[in-house]
Design a protein around this motif. Structure first.
Motif, short mmCIF file in Angstrom:
data_model
loop_
_atom_site.label_atom_id
_atom_site.label_comp_id
_atom_site.label_asym_id
_atom_site.label_seq_id
_atom_site.Cartn_x
_atom_site.Cartn_y
_atom_site.Cartn_z
N HIS A 32 -16.09 0.63 -2.04
CA HIS A 32 -15.30 0.46 -3.26
C HIS A 32 -15.02 1.81 -3.94
CE1 HIS A 32 -16.04 -4.06 -4.27
NE2 HIS A 32 -15.92 -3.87 -2.96
N TYR A 33 -15.96 2.73 -3.84
CA TYR A 33 -15.81 4.00 -4.57
C TYR A 33 -14.65 4.82 -4.03
CZ TYR A 33 -20.21 2.78 -6.75
OH TYR A 33 -21.18 2.13 -7.46
N ILE A 34 -14.60 5.04 -2.73
CA ILE A 34 -13.54 5.88 -2.18
C ILE A 34 -12.19 5.17 -2.28
CG2 ILE A 34 -13.73 5.16 0.24
CD1 ILE A 34 -13.08 8.74 -1.13
N VAL A 35 -12.18 3.86 -2.09
CA VAL A 35 -10.91 3.13 -2.20
C VAL A 35 -10.37 3.23 -3.62
CG1 VAL A 35 -9.83 0.84 -2.10
CG2 VAL A 35 -11.37 1.57 -0.28
N GLY A 36 -11.24 3.04 -4.61
CA GLY A 36 -10.82 3.16 -6.00
C GLY A 36 -10.32 4.56 -6.32
N THR A 37 -10.99 5.57 -5.79
CA THR A 37 -10.58 6.96 -6.02
C THR A 37 -9.21 7.21 -5.43
OG1 THR A 37 -12.86 7.74 -6.07
CG2 THR A 37 -11.17 9.37 -5.60
N LEU A 38 -8.98 6.76 -4.21
CA LEU A 38 -7.68 6.97 -3.54
C LEU A 38 -6.56 6.25 -4.27
CD1 LEU A 38 -8.88 6.62 0.16
CD2 LEU A 38 -8.09 8.73 -0.94
N LEU A 39 -6.83 5.03 -4.74
CA LEU A 39 -5.80 4.27 -5.46
C LEU A 39 -5.42 4.95 -6.77
CD1 LEU A 39 -7.05 0.60 -4.90
CD2 LEU A 39 -4.97 1.64 -3.95
N ASP A 40 -6.32 5.76 -7.29
CA ASP A 40 -6.08 6.45 -8.56
C ASP A 40 -5.36 7.78 -8.37
OD1 ASP A 40 -6.36 6.34 -11.36
OD2 ASP A 40 -8.12 7.64 -11.31
N CYS A 41 -5.08 8.16 -7.13
CA CYS A 41 -4.43 9.45 -6.85
C CYS A 41 -2.91 9.28 -6.84
CB CYS A 41 -4.89 10.00 -5.51
SG CYS A 41 -6.60 10.54 -5.47
N PRO A 42 -2.19 9.90 -7.77
CA PRO A 42 -0.73 9.73 -7.82
C PRO A 42 0.00 10.29 -6.61
CG PRO A 42 -1.47 11.35 -9.43
CD PRO A 42 -2.69 10.70 -8.90
N SER A 43 -0.59 11.22 -5.90
CA SER A 43 0.08 11.83 -4.76
C SER A 43 0.03 10.96 -3.51
CB SER A 43 -0.53 13.20 -4.44
OG SER A 43 -0.37 14.09 -5.50
N ILE A 44 -0.80 9.92 -3.54
CA ILE A 44 -0.96 9.05 -2.36
C ILE A 44 -0.05 7.84 -2.50
CG2 ILE A 44 -2.58 7.54 -1.15
CD1 ILE A 44 -4.72 9.64 -1.68
N SER A 45 0.78 7.63 -1.48
CA SER A 45 1.76 6.55 -1.52
C SER A 45 1.17 5.19 -1.17
CB SER A 45 2.91 6.84 -0.54
OG SER A 45 3.49 8.10 -0.80
N GLU A 46 0.20 5.18 -0.26
CA GLU A 46 -0.39 3.92 0.18
C GLU A 46 -1.79 4.19 0.71
OE1 GLU A 46 0.90 -0.04 2.75
OE2 GLU A 46 1.70 1.91 3.37
N VAL A 47 -2.68 3.21 0.51
CA VAL A 47 -4.04 3.29 1.04
C VAL A 47 -4.19 2.23 2.12
CG1 VAL A 47 -6.50 3.09 0.50
CG2 VAL A 47 -4.94 4.12 -1.17
N VAL A 48 -4.75 2.65 3.25
CA VAL A 48 -4.92 1.76 4.40
C VAL A 48 -6.39 1.71 4.78
CG1 VAL A 48 -4.37 1.37 6.83
CG2 VAL A 48 -2.61 2.23 5.28
N ILE A 49 -6.92 0.50 4.94
CA ILE A 49 -8.26 0.31 5.48
C ILE A 49 -8.11 -0.19 6.91
CG2 ILE A 49 -10.37 -1.07 5.39
CD1 ILE A 49 -10.15 -1.09 2.36
N ASP A 50 -8.70 0.52 7.84
CA ASP A 50 -8.74 0.08 9.24
C ASP A 50 -10.18 -0.33 9.54
OD1 ASP A 50 -9.61 0.75 12.07
OD2 ASP A 50 -7.44 0.83 12.32
N THR A 51 -10.37 -1.60 9.89
CA THR A 51 -11.74 -2.08 10.05
C THR A 51 -11.82 -3.27 11.01
OG1 THR A 51 -13.71 -2.83 8.84
CG2 THR A 51 -11.57 -3.67 8.08
#
Length: 226
Positions: A32-51
Motif C-alpha cells: 500500500h505504501y509504494i502504490v500510494g506514493t506513486l499515485l500521489d506523483c503528478p509526473s506519473i501517468s499510470e500505475v501498474v501492478i504486475d502480480t
C-alpha cells in the motif's frame, strides 16, 4: 506530455520473508505504501501492478481502482524467472514513453525523491538514456581474495575522504521499452545514477530488514518525514 508509467511487480510467494508484499507493515499491507506514493506523483501517468497474487489482485481492485492490474502469465511465475522477462511482458501490454519501475519492498521511498529523479532525468536527457538509483558508500571495500577495491591499503585515509562508490539499490529505474528489449536490462548505454539516502533506500529482503524498516518508518512518521 511525456507518458511515464510506474510498474510495481509483486509475487504472491517470497522465499525469505513469507507473503511480504501483502504482510502488515506498521498499520497496513506493505505494498500500500509504494502504490500510494506513486499515485500521489503528478509526473506519473499510470500505475501498474504486475502480480500472480490473488490476495493483491482482489484487494487492489477494491482499494486502488485507478491502478491497472495485470495478472502475471503462468510462464513468468517461477521464482527463478528474470525480472527483465516479467518487465518485457508488462511493457508489451502497457505503452509508455518511459517506465519507472520500483518495488513494494521500498516503503520509505518518498514522492519527493521520485519526482526529483524524473525531473533530473528529463533535464539531462538525451545526454542520458536511462536512470537508476544508488546509495553512496564511503567505506573500505575488499574482494573475495582480500584485495582492496576502492582504496590503497598502505594509505589509511579516513573513510569520509575515500572516493565514493555506489550501490545499485533497486528503488528507482527509468527506462524505455527499446532499451529493455535491446539490452535485456533496465540500464541503458548512457545511464544516470540518482543518489538516494541509505535510510530512504531501505529494501526488505530478509526478516531483519522488515523489522528495521518498520522502526525507521515509525521514527520518520513521528518526525513528520514520512
Amino acid at each position: 506530455m511525456t507518458r511515464i508509467v510506474a510498474i510495481v511487480p509483486m509475487r504472491h510467494d517470497s522465499q525469505r520473508v513469507k507473503g511480504k508484499n501483502y504482510r502488515e507493515f506498521v498499520a497496513k499491507p506493505l505494498y500500500h505504501y509504494i502504490v500510494g506514493t506513486l499515485l500521489d506523483c503528478p509526473s506519473i501517468s499510470e500505475v501498474v501492478i504486475d502480480t500472480d497474487s490473488p490476495v493483491i489482485l482482489e484487494e487492489a481492485a477494491r482499494l486502488f481502482p485507478s491502478v491497472r492490474l495485470l495478472e502475471r502469465p503462468e510462464n513468468l511465475r517461477d521464482g527463478a524467472t528474470p525480472m527483465n522477462d516479467v518487465l518485457l511482458h508488462t511493457t508489451s501490454v502497457v505503452p509508455a514513453d518511459f517506465y519507472l519501475q520500483t518495488h513494494s519492498t521500498n516503503p520509505l521511498l518518498t514522492k519527493a525523491s521520485i519526482e526529483r529523479a524524473i525531473a533530473t532525468f528529463q533535464e539531462k536527457a538525451p545526454a542520458f538514456d536511462s536512470l537508476f538509483s544508488v546509495t553512496r558508500l564511503q567505506t573500505r571495500l575488499w574482494d573475495q581474495l582480500a584485495r582492496p577495491i576502492n582504496h590503497n591499503a598502505a594509505i589509511l585515509l579516513r573513510t569520509q575522504d575515500l572516493p565514493p562508490v555506489y550501490e545499485e539499490n533497486s528503488c528507482i529505474y527509468l527506462f524505455t521499452r527499446e532499451i529493455l528489449a535491446r539490452r535485456r536490462n533496465r540500464i541503458g548505454d548512457r545511464p544516470l545514477m540518482f543518489e538516494i539516502d541509505e535510510i530512504e533506500a531501505q529494501d526488505i529482503d530478509i526478516e531483519t530488514n522488515f523489522l528495521l524498516a518498520e522502526q525507521l518508518f515509525r521514527l520518520h512518521r513521528q518526525s513528520g518525514e514520512a
